[in-house]
Design a protein around this motif. Structure first.
Motif, PDB file in Angstrom:
ATOM      1  N   LYS A  21     -21.522  33.016 -74.560  1.00 20.90           N
ATOM      2  CA  LYS A  21     -23.071  33.049 -74.473  1.00 20.90           C
ATOM      3  C   LYS A  21     -23.613  34.196 -73.874  1.00 20.90           C
ATOM      4  O   LYS A  21     -24.427  34.951 -74.480  1.00 20.90           O
ATOM      5  CB  LYS A  21     -23.501  31.711 -74.026  1.00 20.90           C
ATOM      6  CG  LYS A  21     -24.557  31.140 -74.629  1.00 20.90           C
ATOM      7  CD  LYS A  21     -25.045  29.653 -74.505  1.00 20.90           C
ATOM      8  CE  LYS A  21     -24.651  29.308 -72.996  1.00 20.90           C
ATOM      9  NZ  LYS A  21     -25.336  27.828 -72.785  1.00 20.90           N
ATOM     10  N   TYR A  22     -23.028  34.637 -72.846  1.00 20.16           N
ATOM     11  CA  TYR A  22     -23.731  35.894 -71.838  1.00 20.16           C
ATOM     12  C   TYR A  22     -23.330  37.301 -72.328  1.00 20.16           C
ATOM     13  O   TYR A  22     -23.610  38.196 -71.531  1.00 20.16           O
ATOM     14  CB  TYR A  22     -23.874  35.409 -70.523  1.00 20.16           C
ATOM     15  CG  TYR A  22     -24.026  33.917 -70.336  1.00 20.16           C
ATOM     16  CD1 TYR A  22     -25.450  33.590 -70.906  1.00 20.16           C
ATOM     17  CD2 TYR A  22     -23.346  33.136 -69.783  1.00 20.16           C
ATOM     18  CE1 TYR A  22     -25.858  32.247 -70.811  1.00 20.16           C
ATOM     19  CE2 TYR A  22     -23.726  31.845 -69.839  1.00 20.16           C
ATOM     20  CZ  TYR A  22     -24.881  31.062 -70.274  1.00 20.16           C
ATOM     21  OH  TYR A  22     -25.380  29.929 -70.137  1.00 20.16           O
ATOM     22  N   ARG A  24     -22.177  40.657 -72.951  1.00 20.20           N
ATOM     23  CA  ARG A  24     -22.234  41.772 -71.921  1.00 20.20           C
ATOM     24  C   ARG A  24     -23.256  41.875 -71.188  1.00 20.20           C
ATOM     25  O   ARG A  24     -23.325  42.832 -70.384  1.00 20.20           O
ATOM     26  CB  ARG A  24     -22.517  43.038 -72.998  1.00 20.20           C
ATOM     27  CG  ARG A  24     -21.499  43.305 -73.887  1.00 20.20           C
ATOM     28  CD  ARG A  24     -21.639  44.608 -74.607  1.00 20.20           C
ATOM     29  NE  ARG A  24     -20.738  44.526 -75.678  1.00 20.20           N
ATOM     30  CZ  ARG A  24     -20.964  45.070 -76.943  1.00 20.20           C
ATOM     31  NH1 ARG A  24     -22.171  45.400 -77.149  1.00 20.20           N
ATOM     32  NH2 ARG A  24     -20.156  45.070 -77.815  1.00 20.20           N
ATOM     33  N   SER A  25     -24.087  40.632 -70.723  1.00 22.40           N
ATOM     34  CA  SER A  25     -24.807  40.818 -69.858  1.00 22.40           C
ATOM     35  C   SER A  25     -24.474  40.458 -68.387  1.00 22.40           C
ATOM     36  O   SER A  25     -24.963  40.474 -67.328  1.00 22.40           O
ATOM     37  CB  SER A  25     -25.882  39.604 -69.957  1.00 22.40           C
ATOM     38  OG  SER A  25     -26.500  39.764 -71.338  1.00 22.40           O
ATOM     39  N   LEU A 194     -27.109  30.131 -62.680  1.00 23.44           N
ATOM     40  CA  LEU A 194     -26.977  30.717 -63.777  1.00 23.44           C
ATOM     41  C   LEU A 194     -26.617  29.493 -64.917  1.00 23.44           C
ATOM     42  O   LEU A 194     -26.162  29.818 -66.246  1.00 23.44           O
ATOM     43  CB  LEU A 194     -25.989  31.779 -64.139  1.00 23.44           C
ATOM     44  CG  LEU A 194     -26.260  33.120 -63.298  1.00 23.44           C
ATOM     45  CD1 LEU A 194     -25.127  33.988 -63.336  1.00 23.44           C
ATOM     46  CD2 LEU A 194     -27.723  33.746 -63.975  1.00 23.44           C
ATOM     47  N   ASN A 198     -33.869  30.409 -68.220  1.00 28.68           N
ATOM     48  CA  ASN A 198     -33.952  31.743 -68.939  1.00 28.68           C
ATOM     49  C   ASN A 198     -32.649  32.507 -68.399  1.00 28.68           C
ATOM     50  O   ASN A 198     -32.800  33.359 -67.768  1.00 28.68           O
ATOM     51  CB  ASN A 198     -34.956  32.255 -69.224  1.00 28.68           C
ATOM     52  CG  ASN A 198     -34.822  33.465 -70.313  1.00 28.68           C
ATOM     53  OD1 ASN A 198     -33.478  33.965 -70.593  1.00 28.68           O
ATOM     54  ND2 ASN A 198     -35.860  33.929 -70.975  1.00 28.68           N
ATOM     55  N   ILE A 199     -31.429  32.182 -69.029  1.00 32.18           N
ATOM     56  CA  ILE A 199     -30.272  32.805 -68.222  1.00 32.18           C
ATOM     57  C   ILE A 199     -30.022  34.315 -68.347  1.00 32.18           C
ATOM     58  O   ILE A 199     -29.845  34.747 -67.596  1.00 32.18           O
ATOM     59  CB  ILE A 199     -28.915  32.046 -68.630  1.00 32.18           C
ATOM     60  CG1 ILE A 199     -28.969  30.626 -68.093  1.00 32.18           C
ATOM     61  CG2 ILE A 199     -27.576  32.811 -68.008  1.00 32.18           C
ATOM     62  CD1 ILE A 199     -28.174  29.535 -68.642  1.00 32.18           C
ATOM     63  N   LEU A 200     -30.562  34.588 -69.755  1.00 23.98           N
ATOM     64  CA  LEU A 200     -30.424  36.154 -70.006  1.00 23.98           C
ATOM     65  C   LEU A 200     -31.538  36.962 -68.949  1.00 23.98           C
ATOM     66  O   LEU A 200     -31.010  38.114 -68.531  1.00 23.98           O
ATOM     67  CB  LEU A 200     -30.519  36.424 -71.440  1.00 23.98           C
ATOM     68  CG  LEU A 200     -29.191  35.731 -72.213  1.00 23.98           C
ATOM     69  CD1 LEU A 200     -29.714  36.055 -73.698  1.00 23.98           C
ATOM     70  CD2 LEU A 200     -28.069  36.688 -71.902  1.00 23.98           C
ATOM     71  N   GLN A 201     -32.672  36.136 -68.843  1.00 30.19           N
ATOM     72  CA  GLN A 201     -33.616  36.803 -67.945  1.00 30.19           C
ATOM     73  C   GLN A 201     -33.058  37.006 -66.574  1.00 30.19           C
ATOM     74  O   GLN A 201     -33.376  37.812 -65.900  1.00 30.19           O
ATOM     75  CB  GLN A 201     -34.927  36.016 -67.989  1.00 30.19           C
ATOM     76  CG  GLN A 201     -36.206  36.799 -67.593  1.00 30.19           C
ATOM     77  CD  GLN A 201     -37.466  35.856 -68.000  1.00 30.19           C
ATOM     78  OE1 GLN A 201     -37.455  34.652 -67.653  1.00 30.19           O
ATOM     79  NE2 GLN A 201     -38.272  36.841 -68.622  1.00 30.19           N
ATOM     80  N   LEU A 203     -30.106  36.890 -65.317  1.00 33.10           N
ATOM     81  CA  LEU A 203     -29.199  38.031 -65.522  1.00 33.10           C
ATOM     82  C   LEU A 203     -29.864  39.474 -65.295  1.00 33.10           C
ATOM     83  O   LEU A 203     -29.186  40.252 -64.387  1.00 33.10           O
ATOM     84  CB  LEU A 203     -27.963  38.016 -66.572  1.00 33.10           C
ATOM     85  CG  LEU A 203     -27.204  36.942 -66.596  1.00 33.10           C
ATOM     86  CD1 LEU A 203     -26.331  36.816 -67.816  1.00 33.10           C
ATOM     87  CD2 LEU A 203     -26.151  37.339 -65.288  1.00 33.10           C
ATOM     88  N   ALA A 204     -30.536  39.488 -66.094  1.00 32.01           N
ATOM     89  CA  ALA A 204     -31.169  40.937 -66.202  1.00 32.01           C
ATOM     90  C   ALA A 204     -32.105  41.273 -64.608  1.00 32.01           C
ATOM     91  O   ALA A 204     -31.953  42.279 -64.104  1.00 32.01           O
ATOM     92  CB  ALA A 204     -32.422  41.236 -67.145  1.00 32.01           C
ATOM     93  N   LYS A 207     -29.094  42.106 -62.131  1.00 33.60           N
ATOM     94  CA  LYS A 207     -28.653  43.366 -62.517  1.00 33.60           C
ATOM     95  C   LYS A 207     -29.432  44.401 -62.063  1.00 33.60           C
ATOM     96  O   LYS A 207     -29.123  45.598 -61.681  1.00 33.60           O
ATOM     97  CB  LYS A 207     -28.277  43.440 -64.032  1.00 33.60           C
ATOM     98  CG  LYS A 207     -27.224  42.550 -64.336  1.00 33.60           C
ATOM     99  CD  LYS A 207     -26.184  43.047 -65.523  1.00 33.60           C
ATOM    100  CE  LYS A 207     -25.581  44.141 -64.907  1.00 33.60           C
ATOM    101  NZ  LYS A 207     -24.453  44.795 -65.869  1.00 33.60           N
TER     102      LYS A 207
END
Ligand code: DX5
Ligand code: ZN
Length: 210
Positions: A21-22, A24-25, A194, A198-201, A203-204, A207
């Motif tokens: 699901k995640y 390259r993040s 995680l 909103n996991i992608l948010q 992670l951003a 990072k």
């Protein structure tokens, strides 16, 4: 900040899908290997990790929470480019450090262990792995006392111009990750943070910490 996902909080019946699901993040996947002896919990071992190895190109690291890392580390070298063992599991890590060829080596320190316990080994390892909770379970509270330990290790690493990186594991969210970064950490591992929202948010955000 370099960010790794521990799959400990994921749905174990869907581990493959969760990792995919995640993509390259993430910078790496952290495998929490627990033997029911070193810690009061039991997770998974080489067959599961080897199966997951086939579904992603992300680097894997094995966090060995086992009583005999000197016997077991070899089981993980096929799928995990970094292998982390606990200093508490050995009387002296030198023999194991010498034996671990062909993988990045990390030494983990539990929260009560002082920085001095790992300082001597810093020139010989790739990662100083700082636990900010007692190992065994995800979802525990970050122990801020470890921030001083991170700062001390950062000072030593920089003063001696060593290449060793500092990674922190346990109770990581955006706030605690920022504290670790400020204290001098290079990387973090997060699990429960995680596993929802909103996991992608998230992670951003991790990072972007500098
Ligand atoms: C704890 C494990 C951690 C754990 C982190 O023994 O080593 O990697 O999964 O979980 P959170 O991020 O929820 O503290
Ligand atoms: Zn871990």
């Amino acid at each position: 900040m370099e960010t790794g996902l521990s799959i400990l909080s994921s749905d174990f019946s869907r581990m493959g899908a969760e990792i995919k699901k995640y993509g390259r993040s993430l910078d790496f996947i952290h495998m929490d290997v627990m033997d029911g002896s070193f810690v009061p919990n039991l997770t998974f071992g080489p067959p599961v990790i080897d199966s997951l190895r086939k579904i992603t190109k992300l680097p894997f690291e094995a966090h060995l929470m086992v009583v005999n890392p000197e016997k077991q580390w070899k089981w993980y070298r096929k799928s995990c480019g970094r292998i982390i063992f606990h200093i508490e599991a050995l009387r002296s890590p030198m023999a194991l450090i010498k034996e671990m060829k062909g993988v990045k080596k990390g030494i983990a320190l539990n929260p009560p262990a002082p920085a001095e316990k790992i300082e001597k080994w810093l020139p010989h390892i790739e990662t100083a792995f700082i636990m900010s909770v007692a190992p065994g379970f995800s979802g525990q509270k970050f122990d801020p006392a470890i921030l001083k330990k991170i700062a001390k290790l950062r000072k030593t690493i920089d003063a001696k111009k060593l290449k060793c990186r500092i990674c922190v594991d346990g109770g990581i969210n955006l706030e605690t990750a920022a504290l670790c970064r400020r204290a001098g950490a290079d990387a973090i591992v997060a699990s429960s943070y995680l596993s929802s929202g909103n996991i992608l948010q998230k992670l951003a955000g991790l990072k972007a910490l500098r």
